[in-house]
Motif scaffolding. Structure first.
Motif: not given
Ligand code: PEP
Ligand code: MG
Length: 756
Positions: A483-491, A542-556, A579-584
């Protein structure tokens, strides 16, 4: 029969000139079929007559002279009908035409089969017999099979000017060989053919007593190849991004003790000499890869073979012969591998042509990163006959011109220069909005995947990301990214585009994209476990990826749009949304302040076209993936060069589907975008804008031209064009009409050049 057939074909292909090949062919066929005559007639260069190219049984002095016009004789009839003719008494047939001086009057029975390559009759293969003899069905089938195998060779030979009908090769043949676009651009230069340096198959097995010596030889070879690869890494370290350089690291890993090196050493310890041990291990590994359906993994098989050949070259003490390269070298090979690129200094390399591979191959990825045109899958190019020849490579269309005419070269030089000047002009449009002359606003976003895309996109003035192909970061790892690796690329991407919207596509593997650590073996991968089908079956991924996407968008400020690939029913959309709702909820519970993302559907399966209205009702936006939609609507594999001609985005069925999807989205007042290659073509962009697509997402390279064309046109005019196009019956008709319309509107310079 099969052995005889193989033997005849091998004999035929072993000759370097077609004239010699056909001579041996007629002799061999005559013996194999126990007939009195075997002859081959080939179409002359003017395509007006079949000329006797070789015979065993008729008067040999008539070779090159005796000829039959297309409408003449039984040979002409075989050509016209494009099917075999088998007669017990040829002379009774109304089409029989007696050729004086050949001595054929003595022969009664006749069996002629056409030699056809890609629908074109190139010649006719004939057997004849004195006594009345009806050739039986198996003999007919034998000759048909043989002719089908000869066709490619005859066509290749003629394409490179090696005619069996005349001694002088043509000076300029300007023949076009089709492949698939690997990397855009046009270049011409001298072909430098790269061969695999040694022949693994030819290595015999040999038991040895002196294992120590063999082990030492092996060590030396391993060391030398490792050094070579390190040198390659060093040489490219400036010109290639890290991610692409990692491909060569993978080579080094394959040479590890616990991979190839260890396996080969074990074989030597069992008494096999080093070369034999190498052959055994490499062939085992390669065949394991080659059995895999998955194209990405098959490419890895090619890497293993390449390494094996490099090791063998050291064991056999063969070194690369070439040291001097032409200034503009076109690297050509049956299967160009990344390591082969290192054989030519980067500043001398102007284009790449590979007989194998697709736009998915590593070489194509590297070529794009280096900005060099590449054509992949040029299956018909006779690789070994083009050494030192002039080639013109068009990476936009996937075309290779052999010995291009002066006219074509001049045209290409002009095109290259025009592109350069136009590109310079286009940079001025970077910061202006994309608005038609009558005030219709269109958003031009980019498709992102490779590491170099980000800077390129920002440089070209993209206003958002319309498609982030998240599978690319997954492909460059040897396990699922965390999740952290994905988050960093997405962010990184979201920050670069802030405050503009970013559309993240959830993992879209399967089909032609796969992960080495998650192999999918299927008979029919494009109709198999792909896109959302995989991720719904694996919610943990899927959930790990969506969580990374959501977190990458935090504060933006920028809107996060999550897009689901390969949706074929509303139920899949609902499952994805849940599933996206669950991750959210999970991310919010963790205390991260994230915004609700928009959730969209990729319309790329025909079923989704027919359920577009329902999907639009339940989604926040629709985005058409026209690359896949075209392949599924027309049932044409998007990566197969053999059917590339009928992969038509301008096919009326595709255009109608695109319009229907836009209408469905409009009815539900939802955003409608497109992110296939079609959006990046001027004709596509105009038609899509007319249909009301408000987001056109494309490869950054195409964005400036599309912006230019949209700013020059009125939407009312575009809608008038669309209305006419919707009544047309073929892609050719649409294409011709749109080219004319855009040219008449003074927009011709934006159109890709037309070949005759
Ligand atoms: C498409 O199918 O049009 C698309 C954009 O997705 P991809 O090319 O990644 O399959
Ligand atoms: Mg797709």
């Amino acid at each position: 029969m099969l052995t005889t057939l193989r033997h005849i074909v091998m004999q035929f292909t072993s000759h370097s000139h077609l004239a010699d090949g056909v001579k041996s062919l007629v002799r061999d066929v005559k013996t194999a079929m126990d007939t009195d005559v075997c002859s081959i007639y080939l179409l002359n260069s003017e395509h007006t007559a079949y000329v006797l190219a070789a015979t065993d049984g008729l008067n040999p002095d008539e070779v090159g002279h005796a000829e039959l016009a297309l409408e003449q004789g039984l040979v002409g009839l075989v050509g016209r009908r494009a099917e075999p003719i088998n007669l017990e008494n040829a002379r009774e047939h109304p089409d029989y035409h007696f050729l004086p001086d050949t001595g054929e009057e003595a022969f009664h029975s006749f069996l002629g089969v056409p030699i056809i390559h890609q629908r074109r009759v190139l010649g006719v293969l004939v057997v004849q017999q004195t006594a009345q003899r009806k050739f039986d069905e198996s003999e007919e089938a034998f000759l048909v099979t043989l002719a089908a195998q000869l066709a490619t060779v005859v066509s290749h030979a003629e394409a490179v000017g090696d005619s069996a009908l005349s001694d002088d090769a043509h000076d300029q043949v300007d023949t076009c060989f089709m492949g698939v676009p690997g990397s855009p651009g046009i270049a011409f230069g001298t072909a430098v053919v790269v061969h695999p340096v040694a022949n693994l198959e030819a290595v015999p097995e040999r038991e040895v007593d002196n294992i120590v010596v063999e082990l030492a030889l092996l060590e030396r070879a391993l060391h030398a190849v490792r050094e070579d690869i390190k040198n390659i890494i060093e040489e490219f370290s400036e010109s290639l991004p890290k991610q692409e350089l990692a491909l060569f690291d993978a080579y080094l890993h394959m040479l590890d003790e616990n991979a190839l090196a260890g396996d080969i050493r074990r074989e030597v310890q069992h008494g096999q000499w080093a070369q034999g041990a190498l052959k055994k291990v490499i062939i085992e590994h390669v065949s394991r890869f080659e059995l895999m359906e998955d194209p990405y993994l098959r490419e890895r098989g090619a890497d293993v073979r390449d390494l094996g050949l490099r090791l063998l070259a050291y064991l056999q003490d063969i070194r690369e012969k070439k040291t001097v390269f032409p200034k503009n070298a076109v690297l050509v090979g049956e299967d160009v591998t990344p390591a082969m690129l290192a054989n030519i200094p980067a500043e001398r390399l102007c284009a790449i042509v590979s007989g194998q591979g697709s736009s998915n191959s590593h070489v194509a990825i590297l070529a794009r990163a280096m900005g060099i045109p590449a054509v992949m899958g040029a299956v018909d190019l006779p690789t070994y006959d083009v050494e030192d020849e002039l080639l013109l490579v068009d990476g936009h269309y996937g075309e290779v011109f052999f010995r291009p005419s002066e006219q074509r070269i001049a045209m290409s030089e002009e095109l290259i220069e025009q592109e350069r000047i136009f590109d310079e002009e286009l940079t001025e449009l970077r910061d202006v909005p994309t608005i038609t002359r009558d005030g219709w606003r269109v958003l031009l976003w980019v498709n992102i995947g490779l590491s170099g895309d980000l800077t390129r996109s920002l440089d070209r003035g993209a206003e958002g990301i319309g498609l982030f192909r998240t599978e690319i970061p997954f492909m460059s790892k040897d396990r699922f990214p965390t999740e952290a690796e994905q988050l960093s690329i997405y962010r990184e991407h979201m920050l670069a585009f802030e405050p503009n919207p970013v559309t993240m596509r959830t993992l879209d593997i399967g089909g032609d994209k796969s992960l080495s650590y998650f192999p999918i073996n299927e008979e029919n991968p494009f109709l198999g476990w792909r896109g959302i089908r995989v991720t719904l079956d694996h919610p943990e991924i899927f959930l790990v990826q969506v969580r990374a996407m959501l977190k990458a968008n935090a504060g933006l400020e920028g809107v996060l749009r999550i897009m689901l690939p390969m949706i074929s029913s509303p139920a899949e959309l609902r499952a994805g949304k849940s599933l996206i709702n669950q991750a959210f909820n999970e991310v919010t519970e963790e205390g991260v302040d994230v915004k609700k993302p928009q959730v969209g559907v990729m319309v790329e399966v025909p079923a989704a076209v027919y359920q577009a209205r329902q999907l639009a009702k339940e989604a926040d936006f629709l985005a058409v993936g026209s690359n896949d939609l075209t392949q599924y609507m027309l049932a044409v594999d998007r990566n197969n060069p053999r059917v590339a001609q009928i992969y038509q985005e301008l096919h009326p069925a595709v255009i109608t589907a695109l319009r229907e999807v836009a209408r469905a989205a409009h009815s539900e007042e939802k955003g409608i975008g497109i992110c296939g290659e079609f959006a990046g073509t001027p004709v596509g962009a105009v038609l899509l804008m007319a249909m009301g697509y408000n987001v056109l997402s494309m490869n950054a390279t195409h964005l400036p031209k599309v912006k230019w064309v949209i700013r020059q046109i009125k939407r009312t005019d575009a809608r008038r064009m669309l209305a006419k196009v919707l009544r047309m019956q073929s892609a050719e008709e649409v294409s011709e009409f749109m080219y004319q319309q855009l040219t008449d509107a003074g927009l011709g310079r934006v159109l890709p050049h037309h070949h005759d």
